[in-house]
Every structure is written in C-alpha cells, then in structure tokens.
Write an enzyme that holds these catalytic residues in place. Structure first.
Site, PDB file in Angstrom:
ATOM      1  NE  ARG A  29       4.206  69.389 -35.590  1.00  0.00           N
ATOM      2  CZ  ARG A  29       3.111  68.716 -35.838  1.00  0.00           C
ATOM      3  NH1 ARG A  29       3.100  67.788 -36.747  1.00  0.00           N
ATOM      4  NH2 ARG A  29       2.000  68.960 -35.160  1.00  0.00           N
ATOM      5  CB  CYS A  30      10.084  69.105 -30.065  1.00  0.00           C
ATOM      6  SG  CYS A  30      10.619  68.812 -28.370  1.00  0.00           S
ATOM      7  CE  LYS A  31       8.120  75.997 -23.798  1.00  0.00           C
ATOM      8  NZ  LYS A  31       7.269  76.162 -22.628  1.00  0.00           N
TER       9      LYS A  31
END
Length: 113
Positions: free
Chosen positions: A9-11
């Site tokens: 979920r983390c860019k």
C-alpha cells in the site's frame, strides 16, 4: 538472496520493489504487515542497517503521535513497540546477505544489489 520487507500500500515500498525486480536478481518479498517480523529478526535487521530502533520508527504515523510521541523508550522497548505495531516500521527494508538499507530514496537500494 535479496529480501524486501514490503508494504504494497506504500508508494515508496512499491518503488523499492520495482528496483529489486529490475535488477534481475533472485529475491523474496515479505509483507511484514501480514507476516510479523519476530524479535530476533528485527534485531538482526537493525544490526545490518547499523541503526537503533528509533531510526526505524515512522514517527509521523497517527499511532506513534497518539500513543508514543514524547515518551522515552530504550532500544528493547522500541523493538517491542515495532513488533506490536508493524505499521510503524520504515519501509521498504531491503537485505542482501549481510547488508541492508531502508529504500528511501529508492536509489539507495542499488548500493546493496
């Protein structure tokens, strides 16, 4: 073998995974929010990174600000907090044998590939 401790979920974590993929080297992905990091492994990661536990804490996370900010913790207490609240762990962490980096910015990853 290369291991990436990843949060999809983390860019920044996705960017780090892409750097590892492009390297063409064999790697393993550990989604540490689904598969918790055990205390022994977290201590090993900190040792490879050459940092104290506080340097691995995402201090801008809501849970840190609401429950832990402004309090003094020793390294072992911080490790316990990170194990119980893995969302607080900086990401991505990439290891390659006895080396490790926090992949922020993603270019740092190339130094251990």
């Amino acid at each position: 073998m290369i291991t990436i401790y990843h949060n999809p979920r983390c860019k920044k974590s996705r960017e780090g995974l892409e750097v590892v993929k492009v390297s063409g080297k064999e790697y393993e992905v550990i989604e540490y929010l689904k598969v918790p990091i055990e205390e022994k492994k977290l201590k090993e990661l900190l040792n490879k990174l050459g940092i104290g536990a506080i340097e691995l804490v995402r201090t801008q996370e809501k849970i840190w600000k609401e429950e832990f900010k402004g309090k003094d913790f020793n390294n072992d207490e911080l490790i316990s907090i990170l194990i119980k609240n893995p969302i607080l762990i900086e990401r991505p962490i990439i290891t390659n044998n006895d080396k490790a980096v926090i992949g922020r910015p993603a270019e740092k990853i190339e130094t251990i590939l």
